[in-house]
Every structure is written in C-alpha cells, then in structure tokens.
Write a protein that holds these residues in place. Structure first.
Motif, PDB file in Angstrom:
ATOM      1  N   SER A 160       0.824  -1.205   0.000  1.00 42.56           N
ATOM      2  CA  SER A 160       0.000   0.000   0.000  1.00 42.56           C
ATOM      3  C   SER A 160       0.858   1.255   0.000  1.00 42.56           C
ATOM      4  O   SER A 160       1.986   1.263   0.490  1.00 42.56           O
ATOM      5  CB  SER A 160      -0.911   0.012   1.223  1.00 42.56           C
ATOM      6  N   ASP A 161       0.319   2.320  -0.572  1.00 40.79           N
ATOM      7  CA  ASP A 161       0.898   3.660  -0.605  1.00 40.79           C
ATOM      8  C   ASP A 161       1.923   3.852  -1.721  1.00 40.79           C
ATOM      9  O   ASP A 161       2.398   4.971  -1.919  1.00 40.79           O
ATOM     10  CB  ASP A 161       1.532   4.064   0.727  1.00 40.79           C
ATOM     11  N   ALA A 162       2.282   2.799  -2.454  1.00 41.97           N
ATOM     12  CA  ALA A 162       3.183   2.966  -3.597  1.00 41.97           C
ATOM     13  C   ALA A 162       2.381   3.134  -4.879  1.00 41.97           C
ATOM     14  O   ALA A 162       2.829   2.764  -5.959  1.00 41.97           O
ATOM     15  CB  ALA A 162       4.122   1.776  -3.714  1.00 41.97           C
ATOM     16  N   LEU A 163       1.187   3.724  -4.754  1.00 44.96           N
ATOM     17  CA  LEU A 163       0.279   3.882  -5.888  1.00 44.96           C
ATOM     18  C   LEU A 163       0.863   4.792  -6.961  1.00 44.96           C
ATOM     19  O   LEU A 163       0.744   4.534  -8.157  1.00 44.96           O
ATOM     20  CB  LEU A 163      -1.053   4.458  -5.398  1.00 44.96           C
ATOM     21  N   GLY A 164       1.512   5.883  -6.547  1.00 53.58           N
ATOM     22  CA  GLY A 164       2.050   6.836  -7.513  1.00 53.58           C
ATOM     23  C   GLY A 164       3.516   6.646  -7.796  1.00 53.58           C
ATOM     24  O   GLY A 164       4.025   7.094  -8.830  1.00 53.58           O
ATOM     25  N   SER A 187      -5.366   1.363  -8.990  1.00 55.88           N
ATOM     26  CA  SER A 187      -4.948   2.031 -10.221  1.00 55.88           C
ATOM     27  C   SER A 187      -4.496   1.001 -11.238  1.00 55.88           C
ATOM     28  O   SER A 187      -3.999  -0.075 -10.894  1.00 55.88           O
ATOM     29  CB  SER A 187      -3.805   3.010  -9.947  1.00 55.88           C
ATOM     30  N   LEU A 188      -4.662   1.342 -12.501  1.00 60.70           N
ATOM     31  CA  LEU A 188      -4.117   0.565 -13.608  1.00 60.70           C
ATOM     32  C   LEU A 188      -3.280   1.529 -14.432  1.00 60.70           C
ATOM     33  O   LEU A 188      -3.799   2.464 -15.040  1.00 60.70           O
ATOM     34  CB  LEU A 188      -5.228  -0.049 -14.451  1.00 60.70           C
ATOM     35  N   ASN A 189      -1.975   1.298 -14.432  1.00 60.93           N
ATOM     36  CA  ASN A 189      -1.044   2.229 -15.060  1.00 60.93           C
ATOM     37  C   ASN A 189      -0.328   1.548 -16.223  1.00 60.93           C
ATOM     38  O   ASN A 189       0.159   0.419 -16.097  1.00 60.93           O
ATOM     39  CB  ASN A 189      -0.008   2.708 -14.038  1.00 60.93           C
ATOM     40  N   THR A 190      -0.245   2.252 -17.343  1.00 60.79           N
ATOM     41  CA  THR A 190       0.467   1.764 -18.517  1.00 60.79           C
ATOM     42  C   THR A 190       1.547   2.762 -18.896  1.00 60.79           C
ATOM     43  O   THR A 190       1.274   3.962 -19.017  1.00 60.79           O
ATOM     44  CB  THR A 190      -0.486   1.555 -19.705  1.00 60.79           C
ATOM     45  N   ASP A 191       2.760   2.256 -19.062  1.00 65.53           N
ATOM     46  CA  ASP A 191       3.898   3.070 -19.485  1.00 65.53           C
ATOM     47  C   ASP A 191       4.445   2.530 -20.791  1.00 65.53           C
ATOM     48  O   ASP A 191       4.623   1.324 -20.954  1.00 65.53           O
ATOM     49  CB  ASP A 191       5.020   3.017 -18.440  1.00 65.53           C
ATOM     50  N   LEU A 192       4.741   3.434 -21.717  1.00 62.07           N
ATOM     51  CA  LEU A 192       5.388   3.075 -22.971  1.00 62.07           C
ATOM     52  C   LEU A 192       6.515   4.070 -23.196  1.00 62.07           C
ATOM     53  O   LEU A 192       6.294   5.283 -23.165  1.00 62.07           O
ATOM     54  CB  LEU A 192       4.402   3.121 -24.138  1.00 62.07           C
ATOM     55  N   ALA A 193       7.736   3.564 -23.404  1.00 62.21           N
ATOM     56  CA  ALA A 193       8.883   4.457 -23.506  1.00 62.21           C
ATOM     57  C   ALA A 193       9.868   3.936 -24.537  1.00 62.21           C
ATOM     58  O   ALA A 193       9.937   2.731 -24.818  1.00 62.21           O
ATOM     59  CB  ALA A 193       9.571   4.610 -22.155  1.00 62.21           C
ATOM     60  N   ASN A 204      -2.644   6.558 -16.276  1.00 65.70           N
ATOM     61  CA  ASN A 204      -2.907   5.995 -14.957  1.00 65.70           C
ATOM     62  C   ASN A 204      -4.382   6.195 -14.631  1.00 65.70           C
ATOM     63  O   ASN A 204      -4.838   7.333 -14.454  1.00 65.70           O
ATOM     64  CB  ASN A 204      -2.018   6.675 -13.914  1.00 65.70           C
ATOM     65  N   LEU A 205      -5.119   5.105 -14.565  1.00 62.83           N
ATOM     66  CA  LEU A 205      -6.552   5.146 -14.271  1.00 62.83           C
ATOM     67  C   LEU A 205      -6.760   4.691 -12.833  1.00 62.83           C
ATOM     68  O   LEU A 205      -6.396   3.563 -12.472  1.00 62.83           O
ATOM     69  CB  LEU A 205      -7.320   4.240 -15.230  1.00 62.83           C
ATOM     70  N   ILE A 206      -7.335   5.568 -12.004  1.00 63.82           N
ATOM     71  CA  ILE A 206      -7.494   5.281 -10.577  1.00 63.82           C
ATOM     72  C   ILE A 206      -8.976   5.166 -10.241  1.00 63.82           C
ATOM     73  O   ILE A 206      -9.753   6.105 -10.475  1.00 63.82           O
ATOM     74  CB  ILE A 206      -6.838   6.371  -9.710  1.00 63.82           C
ATOM     75  N   ARG A 207      -9.342   4.024  -9.700  1.00 63.79           N
ATOM     76  CA  ARG A 207     -10.715   3.800  -9.251  1.00 63.79           C
ATOM     77  C   ARG A 207     -10.802   4.075  -7.754  1.00 63.79           C
ATOM     78  O   ARG A 207      -9.903   3.741  -6.998  1.00 63.79           O
ATOM     79  CB  ARG A 207     -11.132   2.359  -9.567  1.00 63.79           C
TER      80      ARG A 207
END
Length: 753
Positions: free
Chosen positions: A227-231, A547-553, A570-573
C-alpha cells in the motif's frame, strides 16, 4: 517482526541436524569458491580502478593495473556482477557459482555520457537503468551533492516527472506524476517510512546528505512495496557497508561543508568507515541551520529551520552469509511562515524526532539465498503555536515495526526472481491540546513473487502480490467516534517487456496495478486542519484505491547520447479527495470539506536528453507534463503541476591554471502557467487574488578540484535563481501570499581522507 523470527527458524532448521544424528551429506553447507576475472575495454586493453561489485552480497573491489579482480569464498548461487568505471558504460551481468571457481571476462564500452551503475528499487534483481522494466530515475554522486537541499522533495525535484510540494525550505514532499502524500512511498535503503505523510506540512524525515544515490520509480510499485506505492517510490539508498575480505584493512572518511547565502545556512556532513576482514562499519553525522528565507519582495518571517542527523552501521560478511545492524536519528525544528495579512506576527513551528533501526541477515541456501529484514521506526511530531510556546498544540507519535523475508532463486534457463512475505504494524497516538484523528493501530501483511528473464534482446518481468490490511481506531469522545475496525484486501501485479531494437536502443512497455488503503485521516478526520486552513470531515465508508497504469517508452543509450521519452496513462478507481460542502464551521470560520471518492485519470509524458558532442561539452534537457482529470465530476484534479522544461550546458576540462577537473555550467527551468484548476482551487485563488503564472529560472555553476598532497579538495559554486526572478511555484503552499526564494549562492567544499 514475527515474519523475521519465523523465517529465521525455518532457515535454521533447514541447516541443522535432525533428531537422528548428523545431517546427511546432501544437506551440508556447500563449499565456497572464488570469482575472478579481468576487465578490458572493447579494444582489449586492461582497465584499472574499475569498481566491481557482487550486488547480492554487497561485496566490492577494484581492478588492478592489469584489469584483474577477485572475490574469495563465494557460496554457490546466482549473482549479479556490476562493473563500472567513469568514461565507460556500466555492465551488470549474471554470474552462477557452482562446484568450482568462476572466471569472468568483462568488456566495457567507452562512452562520454555519465551513466548510473545500477538500480535496485524497481526490481528485486538489480539491473541498469537502461534495462529496468519500469521508469526509474536516479540522482547520485556529484549531481546529488549539487542538488542537495534541506528537504527530500527539493533535492529530487529536478528529476523528470518529480516535483516538490513545499512549505518553505524546510518541508518538501515528493510529488510523482501529480500524486503525492500517501500515494508516494518513501523508503530509506528499502525500509519503508511512516511519518504521518497525509499532512500537507508533514515532510519525510530522512536525511539525504550521506546517501549514495536516490532512486525514484515513476508509477505504481505495489507488487514490491504494498500500500501507498500507488504513484511511485522514492528510495534513499545508503552506501553499502565496506568489508576487507578481498583487500587490506582500512579506515577512510569524507567531509563536506556548504554555505547558502539566501537564508544564511551553513551545513556539514562527516562520514567515517572502515573494515577488517569481514567486519565493516560506517558512521556519519549531518547538521544544518538557517535564518529566514529571503524573496525578491523581502524576507519571510519565521521560515528558518534546523536539522541534526546521525547514523551508524556495523556488519559482518563471510562464506556463511552476512548480517548488519543500522541505526539512524534525525531531529529537526521547522518554522512555518504564515500569511501576514491573516495572522500578523504568527510564529508557529514544528519539532520532529525520528529514530530508525534495521537488522538484516542473508543466508545462502544452496543455489538460493534467504534475506531477512526487521525494522523499527519512531516518528514524534510536535506542533507549537508560537516561538515561545512550551505547550504542544498538536502531537503525533507513530511507531512502526516492519519485517520481510525474501527467497531469491534461479529458475530453469534465464529466469530468476524472488518470493517473499512482509508484515507491518504501526501504532499511532496523538497528544496535545488539539485533536484531528483518533489513536489507531494498523496491521498489514503481504505475499508476493517477482520474476525476471533476459532472452537475447528481450527482457521480461512479471510480479504478483496479495495484501491484507486491518486498521483499528480507538474510541474518541472528542471526535464522537466509537471504537471500530476496517479491513481491506488487494491483489496487484505488473508485467514488463523490454526489447532492444539495437544495442543502444530499446522500447519498454510496462502495465501495473497498484493500490492504496484509506488512511486514518481519510476515514476519521473531524476538526480544524491548520495545515490546509479547512475543517476536515473523514468518511468511514471509503473503499480501497486501485490504479491501472500503462507506461510506454523509448530509450537510447549511445556513446555520446542518452535519451528517454515516454508516455503514461494511470486510471485510478475510488480516488480519494476532499470536496467543499459550501458551509462554514462556526467556531473556526473555516470552510468544511468532506472526504469523498470518485474515479480519476492521469495522462502525461516525460522526456530526458543528454548529448555530448565532445568530451568537454555536455548538453541536457528534460520535459514533463501531467493532465489530471476527475472523471466522476468532469473537473480537473487539484494540485496538478503544469508543464515544465529544463535545459542546460556544461563545459569541463582536465586541468586549468593548476586546478583539476574545472567546469562551468548554465541551466534553466521554465514552468508554464496552470490553466486547469479544480473548482475549489479556483474559488480559493479568486479570494486570495492568486493567478498561476509562467516563470523561468536560471542557475549558474562552476567548480574545480584543488590538489592538496595526495588528496583533492572539491569546490563547487552554485548560483540559484541567478536573476532574482519573482515567482511562486504552483505546488508551493505559500503561493497565495508569498514568493519563492530569491537569488542564492551556495558554496560547497568536500574532500575524502
């Protein structure tokens, strides 16, 4: 702590004889062997003074004039060997120790760009930043020394996607991609910190002056940290404890001093370390004090601060494994400047005491390795209404116990990873005249697995975790609260794919799910919150944030160019936030805010570029932006930082007028205006007359190394806000009534002995 004890007993039972007599030969300790090798450049020339590390064992050595190195008495198992030398691209490669000595040959590729050696925060198996499955930034070495500031947020705010929510110079909270407070986890060398980070005026109580580097994960990291590592995660990484297993006994030290003219701030750090055989130690101490901050419009009354910190560590390494004990203490006094129009003559301040201890044990178990950690943290925060006050207005005390057990293993073929369990218990108690949240206890446990593989050009990673968390609140008559409990469970995971299009060019895709359980403040707050000038009312019915986060780099790392450009969604419910009710608390006159939930979407990008057309000319630049939207209300998210770009040039040489490694630099930073305001922000700013404005800052730098006998004294000069620009950062909590600091000359002198 119980996880630590249980795992230790399991490990001991696996190594000890059974009741029927001595253990069978198959269960006896394996024989250790040597790892030896040679380091050359791509032309075959031996390289001297390269730093070589067996990362999992924490053992370090350097190459001889012939480029050779060696580690004696290494137990069978799978390890990562890191090789680094200034002027060459670092290498991290797997080494498997079996039933005989291992010989390794490493070729380093010449580069002009300065590359970090490894990262250890986003994966349990160390990799280079180039091959990390998640977006990771790091600041280390001379760059970290030049960025050094009283607060963690200010120290790292130059990294792409990272900002600082500031309350003067003494408090700076990291903000990653628009998320901060309880959505960004701060850890000290892997030990998570709990310092009431829900408060706007509550900064992370961690000292960075003697850190080896600071690593930042941009995006959720719940699989490894819960928990708390959401961002994201900020990891202040300490220097590894030394040993003298592969060299003669030694004692060495470092001294660094600095003076900042703007707020008349002297500070100093002294460190001493040494080792004999497998025993090593390190001691460090840091102190700083400052007067009021001066802005182009005049000084900010009551904005000084003071901090004293110290740490000590001792460790033992051998063929049997390793063990270490670490203790750190930090005491600070932070003055809080307040709006002189609303509170003329106000002189509130905070006193924060932080004590932290950690015990670590590593045991080789055949081809696997068991790591056990147990930690304790005590954070005591006292808030006073006036400089001469002795009665505590609001007191907050948290005590946190953490324990983890990791089993590192090698699977069939190229796969390697870790399975682990973790446990946390935090007891929070309040004291003083004011009350805002009840006394609480939190218990949390998690189990997880994380695997990595290198398949030619492909680098794959995958992780899965289950967490259960329970919060118990004591009855509190002042808050009208009966004793109660809340429980949450969460499943998180991530998948990362990195493909090398060519040797220096890679594309990275990472998809991760994060979570955050509601804090006691979110659930039970009821009262005046001086930090935000509001009357806060919590919501006991809150659900867990997901959250559901997608990164493309795309990453490029050549001999003269290093670049990365990436985008994220980053989509946060069940995003938790405070919303104004439109009513005012009659006693305080503050507007009442209710904690509620909705859904949120954060989109953005980050870019970074370093280009070295020659060995003495360095060009660099970054850009980042986050677009935050509350999709439940159709309005912007609050406290979203605006677009930012930084750029700079640095000229350096080998020698000038008898001075070694001279350099001069010019850096700039441009922040755009933030036109997208949350409705409550817009209403408040309209009352104060504040309007977000674009601004540009310039920083000048110069430095050199002065030879003194067989040592060198490094001198660095930095002139921040060189043209004394009038500006207010959008994430400054003073922005509606005060400017940010004006011109500031910082003189640093450091040396090793």
């Amino acid at each position: 702590m119980y996880t630590f004890v249980l795992a230790a007993l399991v490990a001991a039972s696996s190594l000890s004889p059974g009741p029927g007599g001595p253990a069978p030969a198959a269960r006896s300790l394996p024989e250790p062997h040597a790892v030896r090798g040679v380091v050359r450049d791509t032309a075959g020339r031996p390289l001297a003074a390269a730093t070589v590390r067996l990362l999992e064992l924490g053992r370090t050595t350097t190459t001889t004039a012939e480029g050779r190195f060696g580690f004696a008495a290494v137990n069978p198992g799978a390890y990562r060997l890191s090789v680094a030398l200034i002027g060459y691209a670092p290498v991290v490669r797997p080494v498997v120790v079996g039933e005989q000595d291992v010989s390794v040959e490493v070729a380093l590729r010449p580069v002009v760009v300065e590359l970090e050696e490894v990262q250890v925060t986003s994966t349990p198996v160390a990799t280079t930043l180039m091959n990390s499955p998640q977006p990771v930034s790091a600041v280390a070495g001379a760059e970290l020394a030049r960025a050094q500031a009283p607060s963690l947020g200010e120290t790292i705010q130059g990294l792409p996607g990272v900002r600082s929510q500031s309350t003067g110079t003494g408090i700076g909270k990291p903000v990653i991609r628009g998320l901060g407070a309880n959505r960004v986890l701060v850890v000290a060398d892997g030990q998570r910190l709990e310092s009431q980070q829900w408060g706007d005026e509550h900064g992370a109580s961690v000292e960075t002056a003697d850190a080896e580097r600071i690593e930042v994960i941009r995006g959720p990291a719940s699989v490894l940290y819960g928990s708390d590592a959401l961002g994201g995660v900020v990891n202040v990484v300490a220097k590894p404890l030394p040993d003298a297993l592969d060299r003669a006994p030694f004692v060495a030290g470092r001294l660094a001093t600095a003076y900042s003219t703007n707020n008349r701030q002297p500070d100093a750090t002294a460190a001493l370390e040494g080792a004999r055989g497998g025993v090593g130690f390190r001691l460090s101490a840091t102190g700083r004090t400052s007067d009021d901050v001066r802005t182009p419009a005049g000084p900010l009354v009551n904005s000084g601060n003071r901090a004293l910190a110290g740490s000590g560590a001792v460790g033992l390494r051998g063929a049997w494994g390793s063990a270490s004990l670490t203790y750190a203490h930090r005491d600070e006094r932070v003055e809080i400047h307040e709006d002189p129009a609303a509170n003329p003559g106000a002189t509130p301040f905070q006193r924060i005491g932080e004590d932290r201890a950690k015990a670590a044990l590593t045991l080789p178990l055949g081809a696997t390795r068991l790591e056990l950690d147990a930690g304790y943290e005590r954070n005591r925060r006292r808030e006073f209404e006036a400089a001469e006050a002795t009665d505590v207005a609001l007191g907050l005390l948290s005590q946190t116990y953490t324990s983890e057990a990791h089993l590192h293993h090698a699977l069939v073929g190229p796969w390697a990873g870790v399975v682990g369990v973790s446990a946390l218990h935090t007891r929070f108690d309040k004291f003083g005249e004011e009350t805002l949240i009840p006394n609480t206890s939190v218990w949390s446990g998690g189990i997880y697995g994380f695997e990595q593989a290198e398949l030619g050009r492909w680098h794959l990673s995958a992780g899965l975790r289950f967490d259960h968390r329970r919060l118990a609140a004591d009855a509190d008559a002042a808050l009208g609260l009966a004793a109660q409990r809340r429980t949450w469970s969460a499943v998180t995971g991530n998948v990362g794919v990195l493909y090398h299009l060519s040797e220096p060019l890679a594309v990275v895709l990472n998809v991760g799910r994060g979570f955050r359980a509601p804090s006691a403040f979110d659930l039970f707050a009821h009262g005046v919150h001086e930090g935000t000038v509001t009357f806060e009312r919590g919501n006991p019915a809150l659900a867990t944030e997901h959250s559901l986060n997608t990164d493309l780099a795309l990453r490029l790392q050549g001999a003269r160019v290093r670049a990365e450009v990436g985008a994220f969604a980053n989509l946060i419910r069940n995003y938790i936030y405070s919303a104004p009710t439109g009513t005012v608390d009659s006693a305080s006159g503050f507007q009442i805010y209710d904690v509620t939930q909705g859904d949120a979407r954060l989109l953005g990008f980050e870019a970074a570029l370093e280009y070295h057309p020659t060995a003495f000319l360095h060009l660099h630049g970054t850009a980042d932006y986050t677009h935050g939207q509350n999709t439940s209300t159709g309005t912007p998210l609050p406290a979203m930082p605006p677009f930012r770009a930084s750029y700079g040039v640095r000229l350096e040489g080998e020698r000038l007028l008898g001075l070694a490694e001279p350099y001069v630099s010019l850096d700039g930073e441009t922040n755009a205006r933030q036109p997208r305001l949350d409705p409550s922000e817009a209403a408040y700013y309209a009352l104060t007359g504040y309007a977000s404005r674009a601004y540009t800052l310039a920083t000048l730098g110069a430095g050199f190394a002065l030879p003194v006998g067989d040592r060198a004294v490094q001198v660095d000069l930095t002139l921040r806000n060189a043209f004394d620009a009038r500006y207010a950062s959008f994430l400054s909590r003073y922005k509606t009534y005060a400017l940010d600091p004006g011109r500031n000359l910082i003189v640093r002198v450091s040396t090793a002995f």
